[in-house]
Design an enzyme around this catalytic site. Structure first.
Site, PDB file in Angstrom:
ATOM      1  N   CYS A   1      -7.981  -2.061   7.818  1.00  0.00           N
ATOM      2  CA  CYS A   1      -6.445  -1.872   7.482  1.00  0.00           C
ATOM      3  C   CYS A   1      -6.135  -0.179   7.452  1.00  0.00           C
ATOM      4  O   CYS A   1      -5.303  -0.444   7.763  1.00  0.00           O
ATOM      5  CB  CYS A   1      -6.358  -2.720   6.025  1.00  0.00           C
ATOM      6  SG  CYS A   1      -6.583  -4.896   6.792  1.00  0.00           S
TER       7      CYS A   1
ATOM      8  N   ARG B   1     -17.710  -1.135   4.796  1.00  0.00           N
ATOM      9  CA  ARG B   1     -19.306  -2.129   4.112  1.00  0.00           C
ATOM     10  C   ARG B   1     -19.481  -3.352   5.427  1.00  0.00           C
ATOM     11  O   ARG B   1     -21.181  -3.577   5.315  1.00  0.00           O
ATOM     12  CB  ARG B   1     -18.807  -2.810   2.909  1.00  0.00           C
ATOM     13  CG  ARG B   1     -19.739  -3.272   1.651  1.00  0.00           C
ATOM     14  CD  ARG B   1     -19.125  -3.785   0.912  1.00  0.00           C
ATOM     15  NE  ARG B   1     -17.192  -3.933   1.282  1.00  0.00           N
ATOM     16  CZ  ARG B   1     -17.142  -5.805   1.638  1.00  0.00           C
ATOM     17  NH1 ARG B   1     -18.406  -6.160   1.708  1.00  0.00           N
ATOM     18  NH2 ARG B   1     -16.209  -5.744   1.629  1.00  0.00           N
TER      19      ARG B   1
ATOM     20  N   HIS C   1      -1.233  -5.623   1.839  1.00  0.00           N
ATOM     21  CA  HIS C   1      -2.428  -6.886   1.053  1.00  0.00           C
ATOM     22  C   HIS C   1      -2.089  -8.226   0.645  1.00  0.00           C
ATOM     23  O   HIS C   1      -1.166  -7.669   0.379  1.00  0.00           O
ATOM     24  CB  HIS C   1      -3.855  -6.029   0.991  1.00  0.00           C
ATOM     25  CG  HIS C   1      -4.829  -5.050   1.802  1.00  0.00           C
ATOM     26  ND1 HIS C   1      -4.632  -3.546   1.790  1.00  0.00           N
ATOM     27  CD2 HIS C   1      -5.707  -6.040   3.008  1.00  0.00           C
ATOM     28  CE1 HIS C   1      -5.807  -3.498   2.499  1.00  0.00           C
ATOM     29  NE2 HIS C   1      -6.013  -4.692   3.343  1.00  0.00           N
TER      30      HIS C   1
ATOM     31  N   GLU D   1       1.223  -0.959  -0.056  1.00  0.00           N
ATOM     32  CA  GLU D   1      -0.209  -0.077   0.526  1.00  0.00           C
ATOM     33  C   GLU D   1       0.820   1.320   0.017  1.00  0.00           C
ATOM     34  O   GLU D   1       1.880   1.561   0.987  1.00  0.00           O
ATOM     35  CB  GLU D   1      -1.050   0.162   0.861  1.00  0.00           C
ATOM     36  CG  GLU D   1      -1.722  -1.278   1.235  1.00  0.00           C
ATOM     37  CD  GLU D   1      -2.728  -1.454   0.415  1.00  0.00           C
ATOM     38  OE1 GLU D   1      -3.331   0.052  -0.647  1.00  0.00           O
ATOM     39  OE2 GLU D   1      -3.582  -2.110  -0.483  1.00  0.00           O
TER      40      GLU D   1
END
Ligand code: PCA
Length: 203
Positions: free
Chosen positions: A143, A90, A163, A80
């Site tokens: 995360c 979500r 990830h 990242e």
């Protein structure tokens, strides 16, 4: 000696495993140095994860902090590049919290770049034959929250987030997955490359 803190996450969202928990513990057990490696497994909660990481950082005082989590549906290891000041879930976290459109750190800057050598890590992992890419979004779940808060907490350290895909046998049918051994090897390379760069400039 350079000290690296590597963390994974507990399972969440109905999964029985989190490949980062398995990979981090495997790497811990087989680590032979020369860098000092310390590890931790973080809870998948907005409230608890940044604090758990902060406690580890304060206790261990590492030069490098690499947090890792699973991004189901991705086919490559993703290093990242940036964390954003946003919690937008979500699904509920493991404590049932589901923040929507909330800041990670009220009043903080909109975003912060990872201070790991992102490109060097991607190159080293890809050169080892493992699919790997730079990612421009860590999402807006726990995360990203952990990455953003760790960057705010430790501006003087090398901090970043990786990830990983679902491990083989853990993905729903038709979804991409990677052999667990490749996930472990990718994290090992990331630790070594980041440790080597610990005295240099970011990226
Ligand atoms: N992945 C989630 C949180 C924990 C994990 O392993 C995420 O991408 O936010």
């Amino acid at each position: 000696m350079t000290k690296v803190l590597l963390t994974g996450f507990e399972p969440f969202g109905g999964d029985a495993h989190n490949p980062t928990q398995d990979a981090v513990l495997t790497l811990r057990d087989r680590w032979t140095g020369p860098e000092a490696l310390v590890t931790g497994i973080l809870p998948v909660t907005f409230a608890g994860a940044p604090e758990a990481l902060r406690r580890l950082v304060d206790a261990e005082d590492p030069d490098v902090v690499i947090a890792t989590g699973v991004a189901g549906g991705r086919g490559a290891i993703s290093v990242e590049r940036v964390g954003v000041n946003l919690q937008d879930a979500r699904i509920p976290d493991n404590a049932g919290a589901r923040p929507v459109d909330a800041e990670s750190l009220p009043g903080g800057p909109a975003a912060a770049f990872a201070t790991l050598p992102v490109e060097d890590i991607v190159r080293a992992v890809a050169d080892a034959g493992i699919p790997c890419e730079v990612s421009l979004s860590a999402g807006t779940f726990v995360c990203n929250h952990v990455l953003y808060r760790a960057l705010q907490h430790s501006p003087q350290r090398r901090v970043g987030f990786i990830h990983v895909p679902w491990a083989t046998g853990q993905a729903p049918a038709g979804e991409p997955e990677l052999p667990p051994e490749q996930i472990v090897r990718a994290l090992e390379l990331a630790v070594r490359v980041a440790a080597e760069s610990a005295g240099g400039s970011p990226r």
